[in-house]
Design a protein around this motif. Structure first.
Motif, PDB file in Angstrom:
ATOM      1  N   VAL A 130      26.445 108.849 -30.513  1.00 18.69           N
ATOM      2  CA  VAL A 130      27.681 108.943 -31.313  1.00 18.69           C
ATOM      3  C   VAL A 130      27.558 110.054 -32.347  1.00 18.69           C
ATOM      4  O   VAL A 130      28.481 110.859 -32.531  1.00 18.69           O
ATOM      5  N   VAL A 131      26.412 110.114 -33.022  1.00 20.09           N
ATOM      6  CA  VAL A 131      26.184 111.167 -34.021  1.00 20.09           C
ATOM      7  C   VAL A 131      26.197 112.542 -33.358  1.00 20.09           C
ATOM      8  O   VAL A 131      26.789 113.505 -33.883  1.00 20.09           O
ATOM      9  N   ILE A 132      25.557 112.663 -32.207  1.00 22.40           N
ATOM     10  CA  ILE A 132      25.550 113.938 -31.484  1.00 22.40           C
ATOM     11  C   ILE A 132      26.979 114.348 -31.115  1.00 22.40           C
ATOM     12  O   ILE A 132      27.377 115.514 -31.279  1.00 22.40           O
ATOM     13  N   GLY A 133      27.762 113.386 -30.620  1.00 19.90           N
ATOM     14  CA  GLY A 133      29.142 113.676 -30.247  1.00 19.90           C
ATOM     15  C   GLY A 133      29.980 114.133 -31.425  1.00 19.90           C
ATOM     16  O   GLY A 133      30.732 115.106 -31.328  1.00 19.90           O
ATOM     17  N   MET A 134      29.857 113.438 -32.555  1.00 17.75           N
ATOM     18  CA  MET A 134      30.627 113.806 -33.738  1.00 17.75           C
ATOM     19  C   MET A 134      30.221 115.180 -34.263  1.00 17.75           C
ATOM     20  O   MET A 134      31.072 115.982 -34.672  1.00 17.75           O
ATOM     21  N   ALA A 135      28.921 115.466 -34.237  1.00 17.69           N
ATOM     22  CA  ALA A 135      28.444 116.759 -34.717  1.00 17.69           C
ATOM     23  C   ALA A 135      28.941 117.894 -33.830  1.00 17.69           C
ATOM     24  O   ALA A 135      29.399 118.943 -34.333  1.00 17.69           O
ATOM     25  N   LEU A 136      28.892 117.698 -32.515  1.00 16.74           N
ATOM     26  CA  LEU A 136      29.357 118.748 -31.601  1.00 16.74           C
ATOM     27  C   LEU A 136      30.854 118.986 -31.738  1.00 16.74           C
ATOM     28  O   LEU A 136      31.312 120.132 -31.699  1.00 16.74           O
ATOM     29  N   GLU A 137      31.612 117.899 -31.912  1.00 15.91           N
ATOM     30  CA  GLU A 137      33.065 118.068 -32.057  1.00 15.91           C
ATOM     31  C   GLU A 137      33.386 118.862 -33.302  1.00 15.91           C
ATOM     32  O   GLU A 137      34.242 119.766 -33.283  1.00 15.91           O
ATOM     33  N   ARG A 138      32.728 118.558 -34.386  1.00 13.40           N
ATOM     34  CA  ARG A 138      33.029 119.241 -35.655  1.00 13.40           C
ATOM     35  C   ARG A 138      32.522 120.679 -35.663  1.00 13.40           C
ATOM     36  O   ARG A 138      33.180 121.572 -36.206  1.00 13.40           O
ATOM     37  N   LEU A 139      31.360 120.925 -35.071  1.00 18.84           N
ATOM     38  CA  LEU A 139      30.777 122.256 -35.137  1.00 18.84           C
ATOM     39  C   LEU A 139      31.316 123.203 -34.067  1.00 18.84           C
ATOM     40  O   LEU A 139      31.478 124.405 -34.326  1.00 18.84           O
TER      41      LEU A 139
END
Length: 289
Positions: free
Chosen positions: A74-83
Motif C-alpha cells: 500500500v505504501v509503495i502504491g501511494m508513493a508511486l502514485e504521488r511521485l
C-alpha cells in the motif's frame, strides 16, 4: 469423465478465475477511473509473491508474512502514485505506456538485486496442507479451497465498498466525471491515490496467496499481465462486476479447452475476446461511449 474428475476440473478454473479477478479488478479500477494504462501492474503481483516468500522465510509463517507485506505494498502504491503517476493524468497514453514499461524494467532489476534470479518455493501453511478425498485415488487440496474462499470474501468486500459506501460513491462519480467531482469539493488527488494503492494491494495480495501454488520466479508478473488485460477488455473497462465475470469465463475456457481441444487451447481465450469485442465492443459490463 467421472463426477470426481469433473468436480476437480471445475474447481481448478474457478479458483484460477477468482485469483485472476483479484489482479484484474485492480487493473480495471486504475484504468477505468484514473485513465492510466499501467503495464507495470503485473510487476506488483510479482512483488507480492517475492515479499511473501522472503517474509515467510523470516517469520516462519505465511499468514504473518502477508499481514506484514500488505501495508508495504500500500505504501509503495501511494508513493508511486504521488511521485510518478500523478504527472500522467493529463498526458497522452504514450507517456503512460513508456513510464509503466520502464517501471517493469526497474522492478525486474530490483528483484534481481534483492532476491536473485532463482526459482523459490513457498510452503503451504500447516493448517491448510490437508486434502479432501473425493474418491479412493482423487483428492482436492484444502489450500486451493481456502484461496477461493478468501477471493470470494474480497470480491464481496470490494462490491460493498464500491456500491454501498460513500467512498465507493465518490469512486463511481470520479469514473464518470472527474471534473464534476472536483468541483463539488472532493479531493480527487487523494481519491486517485487511494484507488491506485488499492489496485496495487489487490495485485500484490494475489501474488502472495498464489505463491505456494505457482512458486516464485523472475518475470512472473509479465505472464499474468497479458491475461489481465484480456479480462479488462472482455469484462469492460472500469467494471468490477465485468472483471469477475470475465475472469471466471477465462478460467473455465482455459481449463476445459485443455481437456477437450488441447490442440487449440492456447488461443481459446483470445477467440473469446474477439467474439465479445465483435458483439459488444465496450465489453460485457462496460459503459457505451
Amino acid at each position: 469423465m467421472d463426477i470426481a474428475s469433473f468436480l476437480i476440473q471445475t474447481l481448478d478454473p474457478l479458483q484460477y478465475g477468482l485469483l485472476l479477478f483479484l489482479v484484474a479488478s485492480g487493473l480495471t479500477l486504475v484504468f477505468g477511473i484514473m485513465g492510466i494504462i499501467n503495464l507495470a501492474h503485473g510487476s506488483f503481483y510479482m512483488v507480492g509473491a517475492y515479499l511473501a516468500w522472503s517474509l515467510a522465510a523470516t517469520t516462519g509463517n505465511l499468514a504473518t508474512a502477508i499481514l506484514l507485506a500488505i501495508p508495504l505494498t500500500v505504501v509503495i502504491g501511494m508513493a508511486l502514485e504521488r511521485l510518478l503517476f500523478r504527472q500522467l493524468y493529463t498526458r497522452d497514453h504514450l507517456y503512460q505506456v513508456l513510464l509503466t514499461y520502464g517501471l517493469i524494467l526497474v522492478f525486474e532489476e530490483l528483484r534481481s538485486l534483492l532476491w536473485g534470479d532463482d526459482v523459490h518455493g513457498v510452503p503451504v501453511p500447516e493448517l491448510l496442507k490437508a486434502s479432501i478425498p473425493l474418491t479412493d485415488t482423487l483428492s482436492y487440496p484444502v489450500y486451493r479451497l481456502a484461496i477461493s474462499g478468501v477471493c470470494l470474501l474480497l470480491a464481496l468486500a470490494l462490491y460493498l465498498l464500491i456500491q454501498r459506501t460513500r467512498l465507493g460513491m465518490m469512486i463511481r462519480a470520479g469514473a464518470s466525471n472527474r471534473d464534476m467531482v472536483q468541483s463539488l469539493g472532493i479531493d480527487i488527488k487523494m481519491l486517485y491515490t487511494l484507488v491506485f494503492a488499492m489496485g496495487i494491494a489487490l495485485a500484490a495480495f494475489a501474488g502472495m496467496i498464489n505463491a505456494p501454488l505457482s512458486s516464485v520466479f523472475p518475470n512472473m508478473g509479465s505472464q499474468v499481465l497479458i491475461i489481465c488485460f484480456v479480462v479488462v477488455v472482455i469484462g469492460g473497462i472500469g467494471s468490477v462486476k465485468g472483471a469477475m465475470a470475465a475472469s471466471l469465463l477465462i478460467g473455465l475456457a482455459e481449463t476445459f479447452g485443455q481437456v477437450f481441444v488441447p490442440e487449440v487451447a492456447g488461443m481459446i481465450v483470445y477467440v473469446l475476446m474477439a467474439i465479445v469485442l465483435v458483439w459488444r465492443p465496450e465489453g460485457l459490463f462496460g459503459r457505451k461511449a
